[in-house]
Design a protein around this motif. Structure first.
Motif, short mmCIF file in Angstrom:
data_model
loop_
_atom_site.label_atom_id
_atom_site.label_comp_id
_atom_site.label_asym_id
_atom_site.label_seq_id
_atom_site.Cartn_x
_atom_site.Cartn_y
_atom_site.Cartn_z
N LEU A 20 0.83 -1.21 0.00
CA LEU A 20 0.00 0.00 0.00
C LEU A 20 0.86 1.26 0.00
O LEU A 20 0.58 2.23 -0.71
CB LEU A 20 -0.93 -0.02 1.22
CG LEU A 20 -2.06 -1.04 1.19
CD1 LEU A 20 -2.84 -1.02 2.51
CD2 LEU A 20 -3.01 -0.74 0.01
N VAL A 21 1.91 1.21 0.83
CA VAL A 21 2.81 2.37 0.89
C VAL A 21 3.49 2.58 -0.45
O VAL A 21 3.63 3.71 -0.96
CB VAL A 21 3.86 2.19 2.01
CG1 VAL A 21 4.93 3.27 1.92
CG2 VAL A 21 3.18 2.24 3.38
N ALA A 22 3.94 1.48 -1.08
CA ALA A 22 4.62 1.57 -2.38
C ALA A 22 3.68 2.12 -3.44
O ALA A 22 4.04 3.00 -4.25
CB ALA A 22 5.16 0.20 -2.79
N ILE A 23 2.44 1.58 -3.48
CA ILE A 23 1.46 2.06 -4.46
C ILE A 23 1.14 3.54 -4.23
O ILE A 23 1.05 4.34 -5.17
CB ILE A 23 0.17 1.21 -4.38
CG1 ILE A 23 0.46 -0.22 -4.86
CG2 ILE A 23 -0.93 1.84 -5.22
CD1 ILE A 23 -0.69 -1.18 -4.63
N GLY A 24 0.99 3.91 -2.96
CA GLY A 24 0.73 5.32 -2.64
C GLY A 24 1.86 6.23 -3.09
O GLY A 24 1.64 7.32 -3.63
N ALA A 25 3.10 5.76 -2.86
CA ALA A 25 4.26 6.56 -3.27
C ALA A 25 4.31 6.74 -4.78
O ALA A 25 4.63 7.81 -5.31
CB ALA A 25 5.54 5.90 -2.76
N ILE A 26 3.98 5.63 -5.50
CA ILE A 26 3.99 5.71 -6.97
C ILE A 26 2.92 6.68 -7.46
O ILE A 26 3.15 7.50 -8.35
CB ILE A 26 3.78 4.30 -7.57
CG1 ILE A 26 5.01 3.41 -7.28
CG2 ILE A 26 3.53 4.40 -9.07
CD1 ILE A 26 4.80 1.96 -7.66
N VAL A 27 1.73 6.61 -6.89
CA VAL A 27 0.63 7.50 -7.29
C VAL A 27 0.99 8.96 -7.03
O VAL A 27 0.78 9.84 -7.87
CB VAL A 27 -0.67 7.12 -6.56
CG1 VAL A 27 -1.75 8.19 -6.79
CG2 VAL A 27 -1.16 5.75 -7.03
N LEU A 28 1.55 9.22 -5.84
CA LEU A 28 1.94 10.58 -5.51
C LEU A 28 3.04 11.08 -6.44
O LEU A 28 3.05 12.25 -6.86
CB LEU A 28 2.41 10.65 -4.05
CG LEU A 28 1.32 10.51 -2.98
CD1 LEU A 28 1.94 10.48 -1.59
CD2 LEU A 28 0.33 11.67 -3.09
N SER A 29 3.99 10.21 -6.78
CA SER A 29 5.08 10.60 -7.69
C SER A 29 4.54 10.96 -9.07
O SER A 29 4.94 11.95 -9.68
CB SER A 29 6.10 9.46 -7.81
OG SER A 29 6.71 9.19 -6.55
N LEU A 30 3.60 10.13 -9.56
CA LEU A 30 3.00 10.40 -10.87
C LEU A 30 2.21 11.71 -10.86
O LEU A 30 2.25 12.49 -11.81
CB LEU A 30 2.09 9.23 -11.28
CG LEU A 30 2.80 7.91 -11.63
CD1 LEU A 30 1.77 6.81 -11.90
CD2 LEU A 30 3.71 8.10 -12.85
N ALA A 31 1.47 11.93 -9.77
CA ALA A 31 0.70 13.18 -9.66
C ALA A 31 1.63 14.38 -9.62
O ALA A 31 1.39 15.42 -10.28
CB ALA A 31 -0.17 13.14 -8.40
N PHE A 32 2.72 14.29 -8.86
CA PHE A 32 3.69 15.39 -8.78
C PHE A 32 4.32 15.65 -10.14
O PHE A 32 4.48 16.80 -10.56
CB PHE A 32 4.76 15.04 -7.75
CG PHE A 32 5.83 16.08 -7.61
CD1 PHE A 32 5.59 17.27 -6.95
CD2 PHE A 32 7.08 15.88 -8.19
CE1 PHE A 32 6.57 18.24 -6.83
CE2 PHE A 32 8.07 16.84 -8.09
CZ PHE A 32 7.82 18.02 -7.40
#
Length: 210
Positions: A20-32
């Motif tokens: 979950l943490v990894a997926i969240g980090a990826i989503v946030l990175s893509l959004a940024f």
């Protein structure tokens, strides 16, 4: 047995949390990354609307290309208005008159100096000085033909001759052309007056001063 089961359960929960943490980090990175890309494209697009002008290699002036074209007519009128104030606002002082005419000469071609020479030869400036006359001009309107240079310009103004006992009002109409030239410290609008003519300069009224 129970201990091993609890260990496996905790391990599975830990893996789930890591995922979950990894997926969240990826989503946030893509959004940024998307936000940064949008900001960069918007900045580049806006920069294309700007012109950077290097003035004699010293100062950097920022001008909007679209605004420059939109405001060109307004600049033309201000150029003509400023010229009339320099050339026709005169005090009864030879040095002051020469200073005004020299500054006005930067606004146009040789037709300005021809008008000055013609008035000087007729003794006009001498009469102002000897009669202690203050001359003022009030520009009423400026008619501009065309949306870009070269412009054809007709200026309607009133000339006031203030004497010790009287004030004379004259109707002043001038005509000229305006062409684009490089801007300078002496000509900030970047226009040159051509073929300046005085079409009318007759008395309207004279009133006594109280």
């Amino acid at each position: 047995m129970n201990t091993n089961f609890r260990y496996l359960t905790n391990l599975e929960s830990s893996f789930r949390l890591v995922r979950l943490v990894a997926i969240g980090a990826i989503v946030l990175s893509l959004a940024f990354a998307a936000v940064v890309a949008f900001w960069a494209l918007d900045t580049v697009e806006k920069s294309r609307e700007k012109i950077y002008v290097l003035d004699n290699g010293k100062s950097l002036t920022l001008a909007l290309a679209q605004d420059m074209n939109v405001n060109r007519s307004a600049e033309a009128k201000d150029h003509v208005r400023a010229f009339h104030r320099l050339f026709f606002n005169l005090d009864p002082d030879e040095t002051a008159i020469d200073t005004h005419i020299r500054e006005a000469a930067y606004y146009g071609d040789a037709s300005i100096m021809r008008l000055y020479t013609d008035l000087r030869e007729k003794g006009y400036f001498t009469q102002l000085i000897q009669g202690n006359v203050i001359q003022k001009v009030e520009v009423d309107s400026i008619a501009l033909t065309g949306n870009q240079s070269p412009f054809s310009v007709r200026t309607y103004a009133r000339q006031l001759l203030v004497r010790a006992n009287t004030i004379t009002t004259r109707r002043l109409i001038t005509e000229c052309n305006l062409i684009d030239i490089d801007r300078s410290d002496n000509n900030s609008h970047g226009f040159m007056i051509e073929r300046l003519k005085v079409l009318e300069n007759g008395d309207l009224e004279t009133i006594n001063r109280d």
